[in-house]
Scaffold this motif. Structure first.
Motif, short mmCIF file in Angstrom:
data_model
loop_
_atom_site.label_atom_id
_atom_site.label_comp_id
_atom_site.label_asym_id
_atom_site.label_seq_id
_atom_site.Cartn_x
_atom_site.Cartn_y
_atom_site.Cartn_z
N ASP A 61 0.83 -1.20 0.00
CA ASP A 61 0.00 0.00 0.00
C ASP A 61 0.86 1.25 0.00
OD1 ASP A 61 -2.53 1.15 -0.13
OD2 ASP A 61 -2.75 1.28 2.03
N TRP A 62 0.20 2.35 -0.27
CA TRP A 62 0.78 3.69 -0.19
C TRP A 62 -0.04 4.44 0.84
CZ3 TRP A 62 -1.72 8.37 -1.16
CH2 TRP A 62 -0.89 9.51 -1.19
N LYS A 63 0.61 5.22 1.68
CA LYS A 63 -0.08 6.00 2.72
C LYS A 63 0.25 7.47 2.54
CE LYS A 63 -1.21 2.20 5.05
NZ LYS A 63 -2.53 1.65 5.01
N ALA A 64 -0.77 8.31 2.60
CA ALA A 64 -0.58 9.75 2.44
C ALA A 64 0.35 10.33 3.51
CB ALA A 64 -1.93 10.46 2.47
N LYS A 65 0.37 9.71 4.69
CA LYS A 65 1.24 10.21 5.77
C LYS A 65 2.72 10.03 5.45
CE LYS A 65 -2.00 9.69 9.56
NZ LYS A 65 -2.29 9.06 10.83
N GLN A 66 3.03 9.07 4.61
CA GLN A 66 4.40 8.87 4.13
C GLN A 66 4.34 8.84 2.61
OE1 GLN A 66 5.63 5.28 6.26
NE2 GLN A 66 7.06 6.54 7.43
N ALA A 67 4.00 9.97 2.04
CA ALA A 67 3.68 10.08 0.62
C ALA A 67 4.85 9.75 -0.31
CB ALA A 67 3.15 11.48 0.31
N GLY A 68 6.06 9.75 0.18
CA GLY A 68 7.22 9.52 -0.66
C GLY A 68 7.63 8.06 -0.77
N ALA A 69 6.78 7.13 -0.29
CA ALA A 69 7.17 5.73 -0.29
C ALA A 69 5.94 4.83 -0.34
CB ALA A 69 7.96 5.41 0.98
N ILE A 70 6.18 3.58 -0.73
CA ILE A 70 5.17 2.54 -0.57
C ILE A 70 5.63 1.63 0.56
CG2 ILE A 70 4.41 2.61 -2.97
CD1 ILE A 70 5.97 -0.13 -3.29
N LYS A 71 4.72 0.81 1.06
CA LYS A 71 5.07 -0.14 2.10
C LYS A 71 4.69 -1.54 1.66
CE LYS A 71 4.53 3.13 5.87
NZ LYS A 71 3.92 3.37 7.18
#
Length: 134
Positions: A61-71
């Motif tokens: 997923d991608w999270k707006a809180k860490q917009a520069g990365a996927i997890k």
């Protein structure tokens, strides 16, 4: 790709979509290359989830809180992330015992992610081995 996952990814920035789709394709390719069986693709907790019989589920997923990365998330009660941290200490940013964080500008092909995904997809047969047999 399921409709729910396609819709979820479509709401993300283009670069995040590309990274997530690349990880998805890598999971499917690994399963096919190693004849691990069919990959079940679902949406769990709002995140794309991939699992096979004998493996440990993988979510991306991608999270707006860490917009520069996927997890890339792994089951937190396994030894997967601890093993990745041990054998690839500088390859990723690790989030506790549940995820690796991959910057959007990272070249996934140049990381050991493929090996990590393979270990997760084969987890049940490797979990008794030191460092999962890596």
């Amino acid at each position: 790709m399921t409709t729910n996952i396609r819709i979820t990814f479509a709401n993300y920035p283009q670069q995040a979509q590309q990274q997530l789709e690349q990880v998805r394709e890598l999971i499917l390719a690994i399963a096919a290359e190693h004849t691990l069986g069919g990959v079940e693709e679902t949406l769990k907790w709002g995140e794309a989830s991939y699992s096979i019989k004998g493996g440990s589920p993988i979510r991306i997923d991608w999270k707006a809180k860490q917009a520069g990365a996927i997890k890339v998330f792994f089951h937190c009660q396994t030894q997967l992330v601890a093993t990745f941290r041990e054998i690839y200490p500088d390859a990723f940013i690790y989030e506790g015992n549940r995820a690796v964080v991959i910057p959007l500008d990272a070249d996934i092909e140049q990381t050991p992610l493929k090996h990590c995904l393979l270990l997760a997809l084969q987890y049940q047969s490797l979990k008794h081995l030191p460092l999962l047999g890596a």
